[in-house]
Every structure is written in C-alpha cells, then in structure tokens.
Scaffold this active site. Structure first.
Site, mmCIF file in Angstrom:
data_model
loop_
_atom_site.group_PDB
_atom_site.id
_atom_site.type_symbol
_atom_site.label_atom_id
_atom_site.label_comp_id
_atom_site.label_asym_id
_atom_site.label_seq_id
_atom_site.Cartn_x
_atom_site.Cartn_y
_atom_site.Cartn_z
ATOM 1 N N LYS A 127 70.363 14.085 90.578
ATOM 2 C CA LYS A 127 71.523 14.968 90.420
ATOM 3 C C LYS A 127 72.809 14.285 90.887
ATOM 4 O O LYS A 127 72.794 13.274 91.556
ATOM 5 C CB LYS A 127 71.262 16.302 91.126
ATOM 6 C CG LYS A 127 70.316 17.164 90.277
ATOM 7 C CD LYS A 127 70.143 18.572 90.755
ATOM 8 C CE LYS A 127 69.217 19.304 89.782
ATOM 9 N NZ LYS A 127 68.695 20.550 90.316
ATOM 10 N N ARG B 282 60.752 18.415 92.905
ATOM 11 C CA ARG B 282 60.739 18.356 91.435
ATOM 12 C C ARG B 282 61.500 17.107 91.017
ATOM 13 O O ARG B 282 62.694 16.990 91.291
ATOM 14 C CB ARG B 282 61.408 19.626 90.895
ATOM 15 C CG ARG B 282 61.499 19.698 89.385
ATOM 16 C CD ARG B 282 62.221 20.985 88.978
ATOM 17 N NE ARG B 282 62.327 21.091 87.539
ATOM 18 C CZ ARG B 282 63.261 20.462 86.814
ATOM 19 N NH1 ARG B 282 64.163 19.701 87.390
ATOM 20 N NH2 ARG B 282 63.275 20.623 85.504
HETATM 21 N N1 PMM Z 1 66.980 21.758 88.237
HETATM 22 C C1 PMM Z 1 67.000 21.601 86.902
HETATM 23 C C2 PMM Z 1 66.061 22.267 86.089
HETATM 24 N N2 PMM Z 1 65.098 23.042 86.648
HETATM 25 N N3 PMM Z 1 64.085 23.970 88.539
HETATM 26 C C3 PMM Z 1 64.067 24.156 89.863
HETATM 27 N N4 PMM Z 1 63.134 24.964 90.419
HETATM 28 N N5 PMM Z 1 64.974 23.566 90.696
HETATM 29 C C4 PMM Z 1 65.952 22.750 90.222
HETATM 30 O O1 PMM Z 1 66.759 22.248 91.018
HETATM 31 C C5 PMM Z 1 66.020 22.541 88.809
HETATM 32 C C6 PMM Z 1 65.049 23.187 87.991
HETATM 33 C C7 PMM Z 1 68.049 20.738 86.264
HETATM 34 O O2 PMM Z 1 67.660 19.405 86.247
HETATM 35 P P1 PMM Z 1 66.994 18.676 84.961
HETATM 36 O O3 PMM Z 1 67.946 18.877 83.820
HETATM 37 O O4 PMM Z 1 66.877 17.251 85.353
HETATM 38 O O5 PMM Z 1 65.651 19.265 84.660
#
Ligand code: PMM
Length: 296
Positions: free
Chosen positions: A231, A271
């Site tokens: 991020k 994650r």
């Molecule tokens: N961030 C993204 C998508 N899904 N789910 C949870 N639980 N926590 C997060 O911080 C989160 C998520 C966005 O990131 P991505 O686009 O790399 O998936």
C-alpha cells in the site's frame, strides 16, 4: 461453541473455527480477478489464470486465498453484480474443490452468498457491512467467519473522508459500532474478525498510527486482520523523504517487514500479494516471540 480460543499478541495465537490453525499468524494470499487493482490488476483476469495463480499461492504456503472481483483502490469504479459473480464464483469453486481454503473479498451480499455456496470459508468485506445492508443477515445465515474492515465511503470518494481527531480512538469506536450492528443482525461474535482498513479513508500517517496502535484495537477482543501489502504508506516510507513513491511491485520486502511487526503485535492474519516473504516473516516473528517469552 466458542470459536476464538485465545487472544493473540504477546500470548498464544488466535484461532477461529473453520479456518486453518497453524499456530502462528495466518497468511492470506491476494487473488484479484480484476482488470484494475492497484498492483496486480489485469494479471489474473480470466478464470483459468486466476485458478492457477490461486493454486500457486496455496503451494507457496498461503493459509487462505482471498478472491476478489472488484477493485477497491482509491478512485475505482464499481462493477456490475453479474460481472463480479462471473469473475469470482467459479474461481472459488475450483480452488475449494482443490482443497484450498478460500475467502471472498466482496462488498455485496449476493456475491458473498454465492461464493460460500461454492466453497468459500470466509467472507472478507472491506466495508464492514456498510456498503450492502443485506450483508450482515447474509453472513449470519451462511455461518462462516466474517472480516469487518474499517471503512467510511466507496473507493471513488474515500480520500475525502480521511479526517480523524485521533485515528486509533476513532477507528476503535467505529469498529465497535460495526460489531453492534453485525451482532444485532445475528452474526455470531465468535466469527467476527476486525481489520483497521489500512488505506481506506486513511492517509499514510493514519496507516502508520493504526499499525503502531494494533494493541489498542486488540483490546476489543477480536482477532485482527492487517492488509498492508504494497500500500501507499509503505511506498511513501521507502522513499526516505525523497520525491515520489517506490512502485507497488517493489514493496514486498517492506510488506514482509510490516507482516512481522503485525504478527509480533498479535495480528491473527496478514493479507499479502507475495506469500513467501510474508510467510517467512511471520515465522520469524513467532520464533522470536517464543524465545522472548522464555526470557527471565
Ligand atoms: N485491502 C484491499 C482489498 N481487500 N481486505 C481486507 N480485509 N483488508 C484490506 O486492507 C484490504 C482488503 C485493497 O488492496 P488490493 O487492491 O491490493 O487487494
């Protein structure tokens, strides 16, 4: 039955019924079946490639593979429900059939329900139930664990909502209200996992303060999931005050460092895009912690 058998952190690892129990912080591998996610958009946009990537993440040691069909990056536009279903459900079905523990990353109750029927063992909703009023009842009905993330507004407008008096206190209070609403609608307390929502209506300093304040969030008594991978706040910290940001694809070593810090602070799950480096990191955190508790 009580699913959460122990609180993590300095102390024994947290366990949630229905999810893997490796005795350390879990590693969730990210599988974005989207054309437009911020760091891997377009890479796994068709079902075959997405399933192969999910199997690869599992082979690399992911405890859970998180399948998402709608980008939540700042400014992203929503996708039609039919499109999200088409992107995700078959991928979940094939991964589940292959024995992979799969979660569904969605804001929408119909997608959550269809994915659980296809074998998903966790619903990961970055809106904590705010985006779809039917989500809480659906999760209560399907009876799987649920990740409730701190969220204030849809992606295209969330940056305008990044204002806090004290980010740890405000996020804790807002997550507490999420829990009330979820449990009022029948969600089992023991199936709730909380997430501070790094990057969702947050500026970099908010993300860092929340990461450093995980201990305060843990006091709510729920397992915590931390989604820091690649991020913006990581890219910004890597520039050392210089101009620009290190690009997302070069943020995995730093993400692994953050995974170790989160695991040491008692995170239940991280994650991540790059599973291998964060799995090594959380293993180091658990070995370190085991030896630290042996010190006189
Ligand atoms: N961030 C993204 C998508 N899904 N789910 C949870 N639980 N926590 C997060 O911080 C989160 C998520 C966005 O990131 P991505 O686009 O790399 O998936």
């Amino acid at each position: 039955m009580q699913s959460v058998v122990a609180l993590g952190g300095p102390g024994p690892p947290v366990e949630v019924e229905g999810l893997p129990r490796p005795g350390r912080c879990l590693v969730m591998g990210i599988l974005n079946v989207t054309p437009d996610s911020f760091s891997d958009g377009g890479l796994y946009a068709d079902t075959r490639r997405a399933v192969d990537r999910g199997l690869e993440l599992a082979a690399q040691g992911a405890d859970i593979v998180d399948v998402g069909g709608e980008s939540t990056r700042p400014g992203a536009s929503p996708v039609a429900l039919e499109e999200e279903l088409a992107r995700t459900v078959q991928v979940v079905r094939e991964l589940a059939r292959a024995g992979v523990c799969t979660s569904i990353d969605t804001l929408h109750a119909p997608v959550a329900r269809a994915a659980v029927e296809a074998g998903a063992r966790l619903v990961n909703d970055v809106s904590g139930g705010l985006a779809d009023p039917a989500m809480a009842r659906t999760v209560a009905a399907v009876g799987v664990p649920y990740v409730a993330t701190h969220w204030r507004a849809p992606s295209r407008e969330m940056d305008r909502h990044a204002r806090y008096d004290d980010v740890v206190t405000d996020v804790t209070a807002e997550l507490t209200r999420r829990i009330w609403r979820l449990t009022d609608q029948g969600v089992d307390r023991a199936r709730i996992v909380l997430d501070p929502g790094l990057g969702f209506a947050k500026r970099s300093e908010h993300d860092w303060t929340l990461l450093a304040g995980l201990g305060a969030l843990r006091r709510l008594g729920y397992p915590l999931l931390v989604g820091a991978s690649r991020k913006r706040f990581i890219g910004a910290a890597l520039t050392d005050g210089g101009a620009g940001e290190v690009p997302p694809a070069r943020r995995d070593a730093a993400t692994a460092a953050v995974s170790a810090l989160a695991a040491l602070d008692g995170a239940f799950c991280v994650r991540v895009h790059d599973v291998r480096s964060s799995l090594d990191a959380v293993r180091m955190a658990s070995a370190y912690q085991a030896h630290r508790t042996q010190q006189p």
